[in-house]
Design a protein around this motif. Structure first.
Motif, PDB file in Angstrom:
ATOM      1  N   GLU A  16      23.130   7.835   2.652  1.00 30.13           N
ATOM      2  CA  GLU A  16      23.835   8.578   2.991  1.00 30.13           C
ATOM      3  C   GLU A  16      25.261   8.043   2.336  1.00 30.13           C
ATOM      4  O   GLU A  16      26.168   8.896   2.077  1.00 30.13           O
ATOM      5  CB  GLU A  16      23.625   8.776   4.568  1.00 30.13           C
ATOM      6  N   PRO A  17      25.654   6.887   2.452  1.00 30.81           N
ATOM      7  CA  PRO A  17      26.968   6.386   1.768  1.00 30.81           C
ATOM      8  C   PRO A  17      27.305   7.600   0.629  1.00 30.81           C
ATOM      9  O   PRO A  17      28.476   7.730  -0.153  1.00 30.81           O
ATOM     10  CB  PRO A  17      27.407   5.140   2.172  1.00 30.81           C
ATOM     11  N   LEU A  18      26.211   7.304  -0.681  1.00 29.01           N
ATOM     12  CA  LEU A  18      26.627   7.821  -1.560  1.00 29.01           C
ATOM     13  C   LEU A  18      26.572   9.170  -1.699  1.00 29.01           C
ATOM     14  O   LEU A  18      26.960   9.628  -2.970  1.00 29.01           O
ATOM     15  CB  LEU A  18      25.640   6.865  -2.924  1.00 29.01           C
TER      16      LEU A  18
ATOM     17  N   VAL B  57      26.702   6.292 -11.370  1.00 30.17           N
ATOM     18  CA  VAL B  57      28.401   6.083 -11.592  1.00 30.17           C
ATOM     19  C   VAL B  57      28.556   5.311 -10.285  1.00 30.17           C
ATOM     20  O   VAL B  57      29.102   4.358 -11.304  1.00 30.17           O
ATOM     21  CB  VAL B  57      29.051   7.497 -10.551  1.00 30.17           C
ATOM     22  N   PHE B  58      27.895   5.194  -9.164  1.00 29.12           N
ATOM     23  CA  PHE B  58      28.257   3.850  -8.683  1.00 29.12           C
ATOM     24  C   PHE B  58      27.875   2.637  -9.070  1.00 29.12           C
ATOM     25  O   PHE B  58      28.583   1.104  -9.071  1.00 29.12           O
ATOM     26  CB  PHE B  58      27.584   3.734  -7.369  1.00 29.12           C
TER      27      PHE B  58
ATOM     28  N   GLN C  59      32.887  -5.855  -8.617  1.00 30.89           N
ATOM     29  CA  GLN C  59      31.761  -6.868  -9.516  1.00 30.89           C
ATOM     30  C   GLN C  59      30.900  -7.404  -8.830  1.00 30.89           C
ATOM     31  O   GLN C  59      30.083  -7.787  -9.626  1.00 30.89           O
ATOM     32  CB  GLN C  59      33.231  -7.865  -7.916  1.00 30.89           C
ATOM     33  N   THR C  60      30.462  -6.676  -7.527  1.00 24.94           N
ATOM     34  CA  THR C  60      28.560  -7.193  -7.577  1.00 24.94           C
ATOM     35  C   THR C  60      27.909  -5.959  -8.118  1.00 24.94           C
ATOM     36  O   THR C  60      27.198  -6.807  -8.597  1.00 24.94           O
ATOM     37  CB  THR C  60      28.311  -6.609  -5.845  1.00 24.94           C
ATOM     38  N   VAL C  61      28.613  -5.163  -8.516  1.00 27.48           N
ATOM     39  CA  VAL C  61      27.784  -3.721  -9.601  1.00 27.48           C
ATOM     40  C   VAL C  61      27.445  -4.301 -10.718  1.00 27.48           C
ATOM     41  O   VAL C  61      26.251  -4.735 -11.466  1.00 27.48           O
ATOM     42  CB  VAL C  61      27.941  -2.571  -9.732  1.00 27.48           C
ATOM     43  N   ARG C  62      28.981  -5.108 -11.133  1.00 25.25           N
ATOM     44  CA  ARG C  62      28.172  -5.612 -12.260  1.00 25.25           C
ATOM     45  C   ARG C  62      27.792  -7.153 -12.460  1.00 25.25           C
ATOM     46  O   ARG C  62      27.290  -7.688 -13.510  1.00 25.25           O
ATOM     47  CB  ARG C  62      30.103  -6.750 -12.674  1.00 25.25           C
TER      48      ARG C  62
ATOM     49  N   LEU D 277      28.950  -1.403  -2.770  1.00 24.52           N
ATOM     50  CA  LEU D 277      28.920  -2.712  -2.876  1.00 24.52           C
ATOM     51  C   LEU D 277      29.771  -2.892  -3.936  1.00 24.52           C
ATOM     52  O   LEU D 277      30.260  -1.457  -4.277  1.00 24.52           O
ATOM     53  CB  LEU D 277      27.421  -3.436  -3.943  1.00 24.52           C
ATOM     54  N   SER D 278      31.049  -3.453  -4.099  1.00 23.14           N
ATOM     55  CA  SER D 278      31.979  -4.019  -4.699  1.00 23.14           C
ATOM     56  C   SER D 278      31.713  -3.865  -6.200  1.00 23.14           C
ATOM     57  O   SER D 278      30.618  -3.536  -6.622  1.00 23.14           O
ATOM     58  CB  SER D 278      32.777  -5.108  -4.448  1.00 23.14           C
TER      59      SER D 278
END
Length: 461
Positions: free
Chosen positions: A184-186, A241-242, A254-257, A251-252
């Motif tokens: 839902e958020p994305l 994209v996310f 930094q976290t997806v990195r 997730l920030s």
């Protein structure tokens, strides 16, 4: 989501269409659908043949198999970022009594838990999840095939355990938590645990005849978190994209990195040299390009998501056949076609808005022993340190606000960089994880461990 295809050159669009047309024809897939993402949005969509009598588009669902694991990893990392768990926690701390509790959360995410690749018979992908009502049925009597933490071994039961971890800590089903916290958020409203029309049917294509056999579409039960999801090229384009940019609602950046950072080398026999696995993402080098994403398959379906962060290009490819086209190759080719035909235009160079004089004086040439390095300040507020020539250790550093910087990548990731000053305030040397960098090679005026030979530099004679 899809923007006018005129945003890509006609020659690029034709090359993309040709690539998927060849894949569908030579792979003998009933249908194949693809999308390309650039600059944070879908810029191309292509499809070959039909689903239920009409051409598939970005809203037709296909089963995406193990791409589901990436969604599960996102849920687990949300728990970590909230402080609910630590990646170093053994599973037993949160989900006791599984018989596989010595594996840590990180090891489960990176497929280094030592667990078996598959659930015990019967073949879980083609049978109802009701046959495996308990985690013990998923793991079997001997869940471990390898020592915990010693090697990469892809494990579907491992991600089943991660789904159970999410359910235990959230107090809701994995599917409900996923819908509420990620889908839902994305805006992924065409991604679901069970198929929703319009969706493709799954088919097996006979290897020696141009005929097809319908494949069963089973509810995977407890193993849903390893491969249950249905999705579309439109939704997976948004998900790409996310995974590139992050989204603070989920997730920030930094976290997806962190998800995209290698956590375990993959088995060479399975995926080839230059491949690794992060936290829920596959990573590989192909044609000199670093690609991240995930592949997926279940009887009747193949799926692939491929991202080149450096090129800011991603591709999604979905097909409704059990075997045939090599979608990981197709996805990589779609990324390459766009990246080479229409290279990313760099952002304009702009100067820093302001600079701290005490930091500016650190810019320039430094020596670690006799190795020359350059320290540069960049407009994004980072500091970079890299060899003046050739290869060697290099990293960017993030300011900590106290006159120190933390390494972001490579050998110096997490290491502390600081300027050591003399009593009069002048800079004596840089300290990087105890290594001393001086303005001149073994500068006699600096505090070099071991001292500097008082006879200085000399020749032979």
């Amino acid at each position: 989501m899809t923007t006018p295809q005129e945003e890509l050159l006609p020659s690029t669009r034709r090359a993309l269409l040709h690539r998927i047309a060849v894949a569908q024809a030579e792979g003998r897939s009933p249908s194949l659908v693809a999308a390309v993402v650039r600059d944070g949005r879908a810029v191309w969509h292509g499809a070959r043949t039909s689903v239920d009598g009409h051409g598939p588009d970005e809203n037709v669902q296909y089963r995406i198999g193990s791409i589901t694991k990436t969604f599960t990893a996102v849920l687990v990392l949300r728990l970590r970022d909230e402080g609910v768990l630590d990646l170093g926690d053994p599973l037993e701390k949160h989900v006791p009594g599984t018989g596989a509790g010595e594996a840590t959360v990180a090891e489960l995410l990176a497929h280094t838990s030592g667990l078996a690749a598959e659930s015990p018979a019967p073949w879980w992908e083609r049978t109802s999840g009701s046959l495996r009502p308990e985690l013990a049925d998923v793991l079997g009597e001997q869940p471990f095939l390898h020592p915990v933490g010693r090697r990469f071994h892809y494990s579907n039961p491992g991600y089943t355990l991660l789904g159970a971890l999410v359910e235990k800590l959230r107090g809701a089903s994995w599917g409900e938590v996923l819908r509420r916290e990620v889908l839902e958020p994305l805006g992924l409203d065409r991604t679901s645990v069970r198929p929703r029309a319009p969706h493709a049917g799954g088919w097996a294509v006979h290897p020696w005849a141009d005929v097809m056999l319908s494949e069963p579409s089973e509810d995977l039960g407890l193993m849903a978190s390893a491969g249950q999801l249905w999705s579309t090229t439109g939704d997976l384009a948004r998900f790409a994209v996310f995974l590139t940019q992050g989204d603070d609602r989920v997730l920030s950046a930094q976290t997806v990195r962190e998800m995209r950072t290698p956590a375990a080398p993959a088995e060479t026999a399975d995926v080839g040299d230059g491949s690794a696995y992060g936290l829920g993402l596959q990573i590989q080098q192909r044609d000199g390009r670093l690609l991240v994403g995930h592949s997926g398959s279940l009887p009747g379906f193949l799926a692939n998501l491929t991202i080149s962060v450096a090129d800011d290009v991603a591709a999604v490819v979905l097909a409704n056949c059990t075997s045939g086209p090599m979608l990981s190759t197709v996805g990589a080719d779609l990324v390459r076609i766009v990246a080479e035909a229409e290279p990313r235009i760099p952002e304009p160079w702009r100067p820093m808005q302001e600079v701290d004089p005490s930091v500016l004086e650190l810019a320039g040439q430094w020596y670690w022993g006799t190795y020359g390095f350059g320290l540069r300040l960049t407009a994004d507020g980072l500091v970079s340190l890299e060899p003046l020539s050739g290869g060697g250790r290099r990293s960017r550093f993030r300011a900590n606000g106290d006159g120190t910087w933390t390494g972001l990548e490579g050998y110096y990731a997490g290491e502390l960089l600081k300027a050591v000053r003399r009593p009069d305030g002048s800079v004596d040397h840089l300290d990087l994880g105890s290594f001393v960098f001086t303005r001149q090679p073994y500068d006699e005026g600096a505090s070099v461990p071991g001292g500097v030979d008082p006879e200085g530099w000399r020749g032979i004679g």
